[in-house]
Write an enzyme that holds these catalytic residues in place. Structure first.
Site, PDB file in Angstrom:
ATOM      1  N   GLU A  25      -3.497  -5.160   7.007  1.00 35.31           N
ATOM      2  CA  GLU A  25      -4.820  -5.390   6.414  1.00 35.31           C
ATOM      3  C   GLU A  25      -5.862  -5.046   7.469  1.00 35.31           C
ATOM      4  O   GLU A  25      -5.753  -5.480   8.600  1.00 35.31           O
ATOM      5  CB  GLU A  25      -5.002  -6.867   6.024  1.00 35.31           C
ATOM      6  CG  GLU A  25      -3.879  -7.460   5.185  1.00 35.31           C
ATOM      7  CD  GLU A  25      -4.018  -8.986   5.093  1.00 35.31           C
ATOM      8  OE1 GLU A  25      -5.134  -9.523   5.234  1.00 35.31           O
ATOM      9  OE2 GLU A  25      -2.981  -9.633   4.897  1.00 35.31           O
ATOM     10  N   TYR A 138     -11.068  -3.888  -1.170  1.00 32.61           N
ATOM     11  CA  TYR A 138     -11.924  -4.921  -1.741  1.00 32.61           C
ATOM     12  C   TYR A 138     -12.926  -5.453  -0.730  1.00 32.61           C
ATOM     13  O   TYR A 138     -12.893  -5.088   0.444  1.00 32.61           O
ATOM     14  CB  TYR A 138     -11.069  -6.054  -2.310  1.00 32.61           C
ATOM     15  CG  TYR A 138     -10.329  -6.902  -1.303  1.00 32.61           C
ATOM     16  CD1 TYR A 138      -9.314  -6.366  -0.516  1.00 32.61           C
ATOM     17  CD2 TYR A 138     -10.638  -8.249  -1.143  1.00 32.61           C
ATOM     18  CE1 TYR A 138      -8.628  -7.152   0.389  1.00 32.61           C
ATOM     19  CE2 TYR A 138      -9.947  -9.042  -0.231  1.00 32.61           C
ATOM     20  CZ  TYR A 138      -8.932  -8.479   0.525  1.00 32.61           C
ATOM     21  OH  TYR A 138      -8.264  -9.261   1.422  1.00 32.61           O
ATOM     22  N   ASP A 140     -14.008  -8.414   1.401  1.00 30.36           N
ATOM     23  CA  ASP A 140     -13.501  -9.673   1.931  1.00 30.36           C
ATOM     24  C   ASP A 140     -14.608 -10.283   2.786  1.00 30.36           C
ATOM     25  O   ASP A 140     -14.945  -9.753   3.836  1.00 30.36           O
ATOM     26  CB  ASP A 140     -12.249  -9.432   2.776  1.00 30.36           C
ATOM     27  CG  ASP A 140     -11.539 -10.734   3.109  1.00 30.36           C
ATOM     28  OD1 ASP A 140     -12.012 -11.805   2.669  1.00 30.36           O
ATOM     29  OD2 ASP A 140     -10.518 -10.697   3.811  1.00 30.36           O
ATOM     30  N   GLU A 145     -12.328  -4.304   3.015  1.00 28.85           N
ATOM     31  CA  GLU A 145     -10.974  -4.443   3.555  1.00 28.85           C
ATOM     32  C   GLU A 145     -10.007  -3.547   2.799  1.00 28.85           C
ATOM     33  O   GLU A 145     -10.034  -3.467   1.578  1.00 28.85           O
ATOM     34  CB  GLU A 145     -10.498  -5.900   3.473  1.00 28.85           C
ATOM     35  CG  GLU A 145      -9.040  -6.068   3.900  1.00 28.85           C
ATOM     36  CD  GLU A 145      -8.634  -7.505   4.180  1.00 28.85           C
ATOM     37  OE1 GLU A 145      -9.499  -8.292   4.598  1.00 28.85           O
ATOM     38  OE2 GLU A 145      -7.451  -7.824   3.975  1.00 28.85           O
ATOM     39  N   SER A 147      -5.971  -3.152   2.314  1.00 34.22           N
ATOM     40  CA  SER A 147      -4.645  -3.726   2.545  1.00 34.22           C
ATOM     41  C   SER A 147      -3.621  -2.687   2.136  1.00 34.22           C
ATOM     42  O   SER A 147      -3.595  -2.269   0.982  1.00 34.22           O
ATOM     43  CB  SER A 147      -4.438  -4.995   1.711  1.00 34.22           C
ATOM     44  OG  SER A 147      -5.423  -5.948   2.015  1.00 34.22           O
ATOM     45  N   HIS A 201      -4.845  -7.817  10.033  1.00 32.61           N
ATOM     46  CA  HIS A 201      -3.687  -8.687   9.865  1.00 32.61           C
ATOM     47  C   HIS A 201      -2.432  -7.880   9.568  1.00 32.61           C
ATOM     48  O   HIS A 201      -2.503  -6.780   9.059  1.00 32.61           O
ATOM     49  CB  HIS A 201      -3.935  -9.683   8.729  1.00 32.61           C
ATOM     50  CG  HIS A 201      -5.109 -10.603   8.991  1.00 32.61           C
ATOM     51  ND1 HIS A 201      -5.607 -11.463   8.058  1.00 32.61           N
ATOM     52  CD2 HIS A 201      -5.871 -10.783  10.101  1.00 32.61           C
ATOM     53  CE1 HIS A 201      -6.631 -12.130   8.571  1.00 32.61           C
ATOM     54  NE2 HIS A 201      -6.814 -11.731   9.798  1.00 32.61           N
ATOM     55  N   ASN A 203       1.575  -8.319   7.822  1.00 31.56           N
ATOM     56  CA  ASN A 203       2.398  -9.154   6.948  1.00 31.56           C
ATOM     57  C   ASN A 203       3.843  -8.692   7.034  1.00 31.56           C
ATOM     58  O   ASN A 203       4.110  -7.494   6.987  1.00 31.56           O
ATOM     59  CB  ASN A 203       1.911  -9.030   5.501  1.00 31.56           C
ATOM     60  CG  ASN A 203       0.501  -9.551   5.354  1.00 31.56           C
ATOM     61  OD1 ASN A 203       0.264 -10.739   5.433  1.00 31.56           O
ATOM     62  ND2 ASN A 203      -0.450  -8.642   5.167  1.00 31.56           N
ATOM     63  N   ARG A 285       6.114 -14.782   3.378  1.00 35.30           N
ATOM     64  CA  ARG A 285       5.375 -13.653   3.932  1.00 35.30           C
ATOM     65  C   ARG A 285       4.725 -14.171   5.202  1.00 35.30           C
ATOM     66  O   ARG A 285       3.805 -14.972   5.150  1.00 35.30           O
ATOM     67  CB  ARG A 285       4.306 -13.177   2.940  1.00 35.30           C
ATOM     68  CG  ARG A 285       3.407 -12.088   3.497  1.00 35.30           C
ATOM     69  CD  ARG A 285       2.286 -11.726   2.527  1.00 35.30           C
ATOM     70  NE  ARG A 285       1.397 -12.839   2.263  1.00 35.30           N
ATOM     71  CZ  ARG A 285       0.073 -12.821   2.501  1.00 35.30           C
ATOM     72  NH1 ARG A 285      -0.500 -11.769   3.016  1.00 35.30           N
ATOM     73  NH2 ARG A 285      -0.672 -13.872   2.208  1.00 35.30           N
ATOM     74  N   HIS A 287       2.197 -14.182   7.864  1.00 37.75           N
ATOM     75  CA  HIS A 287       0.838 -13.626   7.933  1.00 37.75           C
ATOM     76  C   HIS A 287       0.400 -13.687   9.394  1.00 37.75           C
ATOM     77  O   HIS A 287       0.208 -14.776   9.935  1.00 37.75           O
ATOM     78  CB  HIS A 287      -0.070 -14.479   7.036  1.00 37.75           C
ATOM     79  CG  HIS A 287      -1.447 -13.944   6.853  1.00 37.75           C
ATOM     80  ND1 HIS A 287      -2.570 -14.693   7.094  1.00 37.75           N
ATOM     81  CD2 HIS A 287      -1.887 -12.738   6.437  1.00 37.75           C
ATOM     82  CE1 HIS A 287      -3.651 -13.969   6.819  1.00 37.75           C
ATOM     83  NE2 HIS A 287      -3.262 -12.776   6.424  1.00 37.75           N
TER      84      HIS A 287
END
Lengths: 556, 67
Positions: A25, A138, A140, A145, A147, A201, A203, A285, A287
């Site tokens: 992300e 989107y 954020d 952001e 992803s 980030h 994941n 998941r 994060h």
């Protein structure tokens, strides 16, 4: 898809190495130089809107799709409890659509700005898209952001993460081409150097059976030290950057806790958000919020590849048995020392450098990979051997000849540029021009972004070529459920009313109610499993009828 | 790297038909030592793409909080 039996061979990845379901992300820094007071959320919405307009032109019927929030659980804690909504920071409530409806925008910004912006049919600005490559784009908080779609290996994450930078670039170009809007710049960095940080980030999918305490113990020493291979470099020290000098990590000074649920306040080294976006009793998941956004492909590759290896160590119970005394302070001390000689104290009394700890993890990962066979040149998984070799050679360079790593390790690449300026022009570390070099390093425009200037001169090594990245802008990975999601959006966009990580929702004429197709198994929905169905059917109705085993459409 | 791969068939034609071992790809160290040359060129180029008025540009880059 739901009718398929569990455990088909194609639905398991080799265990013990660097292959794993993972995703990235990136929150981009956003700035309109000609309109410095512009509202960041509004600008971010313009960026998303720009991509919606672009993809409408590309895909007949519209490639943009709304996000489905049904399975978002941002307040679930991996340690086994859920935070009360009333006790949560408002920024943690990411399960409610951040749609700016017409009235809210009008109240905040005046009706004229709303009308000039061009809202979509429903009267609200589009804040959230699912892309044909399986990614999500989107707004954020106050940043756009991207992803990435789920991939299975570190080489693919480099491609689909860099594809996000091309998506960002496309939106910048689109906004710049509109004479009625101020130009907007996007930066792939993590701080404004004025006490604000925004995240990049990672994941990683893990079996839920692994105790969370093992993850915390196994990962913390690794996360405190991996910045030496994947830090992006930062000018200035302290959250507001007011102490002059250069440090290894963009993010280190913004971390204040060892373990926790928050991502925007009291940021923890280990984040406990427990939203699996998959079958919850089988998977978690993980994060990860401690990483820097990387433009350097090698740093990005090693960031994901070595972390995947360490997770394999934790799952096998073979992570190094070490514990860092005061890890938050250690994280920052290591970041502040570009000579790589700073030491942290282990609970067993030893004092070790970041490189010492990285070597401990490397040795353990190489041993496990050999035991499981995944690093074998012929019969291995095709990824682990390369990650181990690059990890080993990078650690070797960092120990013996750091300048030799300037074409691969991002903080060293940036530092070499800053040193060039300091030497040529005799600049102090607090000179504004060096601040500009640090910022403009991450501009997504290749003619302005200094990383891209270095890349064009082959001063930065590549993991994937430009054609692969361009393809990843429009094509989903073939070996995860992102394939199903992306193909649904690009093939049947006008009939897809919503999508999320674990569902795609259709509204098809002739099929009475909305059809929600769950995609809770990340390794299903692959090209191998669903490609023939996409190639066979030209319409969403026929596709869905066969997929769901519905009765064929009655003759017209 | 791409340029090297394109050149290999040519050099093989000139030498002989025997299978000569191919030149190993440049090690990261070698690539980096090449990279230490031409720093001045690079800085000259970057001078030309840096935003004007560095101090004001950097000061105006103010972000709202994120994750």
């Amino acid at each position: 898809m739901t009718a398929r039996p569990e455990g088909l061979p194609s639905e398991k990845l080799p265990v013990g190495g660097a292959m794993r379901v993972m995703g990235s992300e990136t929150e981009y820094g956003i700035h309109a130089p000609s309109a410095p007071g512009a509202n960041a959320t509004m600008m971010s919405a313009r960026i998303i809107q720009a991509y919606a307009n672009l993809t409408r032109q590309r895909a007949a019927g519209g490639a943009e799709t709304r996000w489905d929030y049904t399975d978002e659980e941002p307040l679930h804690d991996a340690r086994g409890w859920t935070v009360e909504r009333s006790a949560a920071d408002p920024s943690q409530l990411t399960d409610r659509p951040p749609v700016l409806d017409a009235e809210a925008v009008a109240l905040a910004y005046g009706r004229q700005e709303l009308e000039a912006d061009g809202s979509d049919e429903s009267g609200s600005l589009l804040m959230n898209m699912v892309l044909g490559n399986g990614a999500r784009l989107y707004v954020d908080h106050a940043h756009p952001e991207y992803s990435s779609p789920e991939v299975t290996n570190p080489r693919d994450i480099v491609a689909w993460d860099a594809a996000g930078d091309l998506v960002a670039l496309a939106t910048v170009r689109k906004v710049a081409a509109d004479p009625d809007l101020p130009a907007i710049n996007l930066y792939k960095n993590n701080t404004d150097n004025k006490s604000v940080s925004y995240g990049s980030h990672e994941n990683y999918l893990m079996p839920r059976s692994v105790p969370f305490g093992d993850i915390v113990r196994g990962l913390t020493p690794f996360f405190v030290t991996r910045q030496v291979i994947c830090g992006a470099g930062r000018l200035g020290t302290g959250q507001d950057g007011s102490i002059s000098g250069f440090q290894i990590s963009q993010r280190a000074d913004f971390f204040e806790a060892e373990v926790g649920l928050e991502t925007t306040i009291r940021r923890p080294i280990i984040n406990t958000r427990d939203e699996p976006h998959a079958t919850a009793d089988k998977y978690r998941r993980l994060h990860v919020i401690i990483g820097d956004a990387n433009l350097s492909q090698v740093s990005n590759y090693l960031k994901f590849g070595t972390t995947a290896l360490v997770l394999s160590l934790i799952e096998a119970g073979q992570a190094p048995k070490i514990e860092v005394h005061e890890p938050v302070a250690g994280l920052q001390a290591i970041s502040h020392d570009t000579s790589l000689t700073a030491t942290v104290r282990l609970l067993d009394g030893r004092r070790v450098t970041a490189l010492d700890i990285q070597w401990m993890y490397y040795e353990a990962a190489a041993k496990l990979a050999q035991e499981t066979g995944v690093s074998d040149s012929f019969t291995g998984d095709g990824h682990t051997r390369d990650v181990l070799e690059r990890w080993e050679s990078t650690l070797g360079l960092l120990g013996n000849n750091p300048a030799g790593a300037a074409s691969s390790v991002e903080w060293l690449a940036k530092m070499s540029l800053l040193d060039g300026y300091r030497n040529r022009d005799g600049l102090e570390w607090n000179d504004a021009r060096l601040g500009l070099v640090d910022l403009q390093w991450s501009d997504v425009r290749p003619e302005k972004g200094l990383y891209y200037r270095m890349l064009s001169r082959d001063r930065m090594q590549r993991i994937v070529d430009d054609a692969t990245i361009s393809r990843a802008v429009v094509e989903p990975p073939t070996d995860t459920r992102a394939y199903f999601r992306g193909k649904c959006v690009s093939s049947f966009g006008k009939d897809v009313v919503g999508a999320s990580w674990d569902s795609v929702i259709f509204d098809v004429p002739g099929i009475g109610k909305l059809q929600r197709v769950p995609t809770r198994e990340p390794l299903r929905g692959t090209e191998a499993l669903t490609g023939p169905l996409f190639r066979k059917h030209a319409t969403a109705g026929a596709f869905l009828r066969e997929l769901l085993g519905l009765d064929p459409a009655p003759p017209a | 790297m791409a340029a090297q791969e394109q050149q290999q068939p040519q050099s093989r034609d000139v030498e002989s038909e025997a299978d000569a071992p191919e030149a190993p790809p440049a090690a990261p160290e070698a690539q980096a030592s090449v990279a230490t040359q031409g720093v001045d060129d690079l800085l000259d180029e970057i001078d030309g793409v840096l935003e004007s008025n560095a101090e004001e540009f950097v000061r105006a880059f103010v972000q709202k909080g994120g994750q």
